[in-house]
Design a protein around this motif. Structure first.
Motif, short mmCIF file in Angstrom:
data_model
loop_
_atom_site.label_atom_id
_atom_site.label_comp_id
_atom_site.label_asym_id
_atom_site.label_seq_id
_atom_site.Cartn_x
_atom_site.Cartn_y
_atom_site.Cartn_z
N ASN A 1 0.67 -1.03 -0.04
CA ASN A 1 0.17 0.05 0.13
C ASN A 1 0.89 1.29 -0.06
O ASN A 1 0.49 2.36 0.34
CB ASN A 1 -0.97 -0.12 1.22
CG ASN A 1 -2.33 -0.83 1.08
OD1 ASN A 1 -2.82 -0.80 0.09
ND2 ASN A 1 -2.32 -2.03 2.00
N ARG B 1 -0.12 3.66 -2.94
CA ARG B 1 -1.55 4.37 -2.45
C ARG B 1 -1.34 5.38 -1.60
O ARG B 1 -1.72 6.59 -1.74
CB ARG B 1 -2.41 3.26 -2.14
CG ARG B 1 -3.86 3.90 -1.89
CD ARG B 1 -4.86 2.98 -1.17
NE ARG B 1 -6.12 3.66 -0.93
CZ ARG B 1 -6.81 3.19 -0.04
NH1 ARG B 1 -6.51 2.16 0.86
NH2 ARG B 1 -8.15 4.04 0.25
N ASN C 1 -5.29 -3.17 4.51
CA ASN C 1 -5.41 -2.41 3.25
C ASN C 1 -6.43 -1.07 3.73
O ASN C 1 -6.63 -0.47 2.67
CB ASN C 1 -6.25 -3.04 2.22
CG ASN C 1 -5.21 -4.20 1.85
OD1 ASN C 1 -4.03 -3.86 1.51
ND2 ASN C 1 -5.75 -5.13 1.37
N ASP D 1 -10.50 5.15 5.74
CA ASP D 1 -11.25 4.42 4.77
C ASP D 1 -12.29 3.80 5.66
O ASP D 1 -12.12 3.72 7.07
CB ASP D 1 -10.44 3.11 4.35
CG ASP D 1 -9.56 3.39 3.24
OD1 ASP D 1 -10.06 4.29 2.43
OD2 ASP D 1 -8.25 2.97 3.17
N SER E 1 -14.18 5.59 0.58
CA SER E 1 -12.51 5.26 0.59
C SER E 1 -11.93 6.60 1.06
O SER E 1 -12.60 7.87 1.22
CB SER E 1 -12.10 4.78 -0.90
OG SER E 1 -12.32 6.34 -1.81
N GLU F 1 -9.70 8.38 -0.25
CA GLU F 1 -9.58 9.62 -1.40
C GLU F 1 -10.72 10.31 -1.59
O GLU F 1 -10.57 11.50 -1.84
CB GLU F 1 -9.17 8.71 -2.59
CG GLU F 1 -7.82 8.16 -2.69
CD GLU F 1 -7.44 6.74 -2.19
OE1 GLU F 1 -6.64 6.15 -2.40
OE2 GLU F 1 -8.76 6.20 -1.23
#
Length: 238
Positions: free
Chosen positions: A9, A12, A91, A111, A116, A118
């Motif tokens: 990750n 990300r 994750n 999250d 999510s 983002e």
């Protein structure tokens, strides 16, 4: 800025930090490098300086002690071997904002099942702004409170000084009252000396001498008594 995530990750996490920086700079906030070589990069948001960290939530798995370890603990009489843990990546990323120089997370988002990380960046930036505004108001309130406390302390000091002065004045008045009482007793004695034509055995002390002493003691009478006033200062306290 820092990231504590699993290898799978890491990309990300960098993309999340990049998205955050782009959102902040797009809103007009500036990014600066740390002042020291090992200092964190930070974003200046209004009057606050914030740095950020991304971490990956982990699932904790307990590792039970082996029979041999349990037996050794029992023989030793204390826990030579303690419970172990294994952490598994989930994750699930979490991003936190820190005031530069602090280890306490001021604002955090992560999250979730419904969204999510983002997609939460714009809302996260809004929360950062509210945090800085609130912190600024609280800082101003603390300044005002310190100023008010200083005024209160000055007032307490002023009142304490007045009380000390009044106490000293009271002591002076009590001393005057004591001297006046002594003077009046001497005047009563002088009257007795007058009525009975009394004097001391050496003929020094008579009614006039006693009245002169009374007037000298009396704080309400301005009187000089050479026998006392011509003596050296502090000699023969009366």
């Amino acid at each position: 800025m820092r990231a504590a995530v699993s290898a799978q990750n890491s990309l990300r996490a960098l993309l999340v930090l990049n998205m955050l920086i782009e959102t902040l700079t797009g809103a007009g906030y500036s990014l600066s490098a740390g002042g020291k070589e090992d200092g964190p990069a930070y974003v200046t948001l209004l009057d606050g300086m914030l740095t950020f960290g991304v971490r990956e939530r982990a699932r904790q798995e307990n590792v039970p002690l082996t029979r041999e370890q349990l037996a050794e603990n029992k023989r030793a009489g204390y826990n030579r071997h303690s419970q172990g843990y294994i952490y598994h990546p989930t994750n699930e990323l979490e991003i936190s904002a820190f005031v530069v120089g602090s280890t306490y997370a001021a604002v955090t988002t992560s999250d979730s099942r419904s969204a999510s990380l983002e997609t939460k960046i714009p809302g996260f930036v809004g929360r950062l702004r509210h945090f800085i505004l609130r912190s600024s108001v609280q800082a101003e309130m603390r300044i005002e409170q310190r100023a008010a406390a200083a005024v209160q302390e000055a007032e307490r000091a002023r009142l304490a000084a007045i009380r000390r002065s009044a106490f000293e004045q009271l002591k002076q008045v009590e001393e005057w009252a004591s001297k006046l009482e002594r003077a009046n007793r001497l005047r009563t004695l002088a009257t007795e000396f007058d009525l009975k034509k009394l004097t001391s055995s050496d003929d020094v002390i008579d009614a006039g001498w006693i009245r002169r002493a009374a007037d000298w003691l009396d704080p309400t009478v301005e009187c000089r008594w050479d026998d006392m006033d011509n003596a050296p200062a502090g000699y023969g306290e009366f």
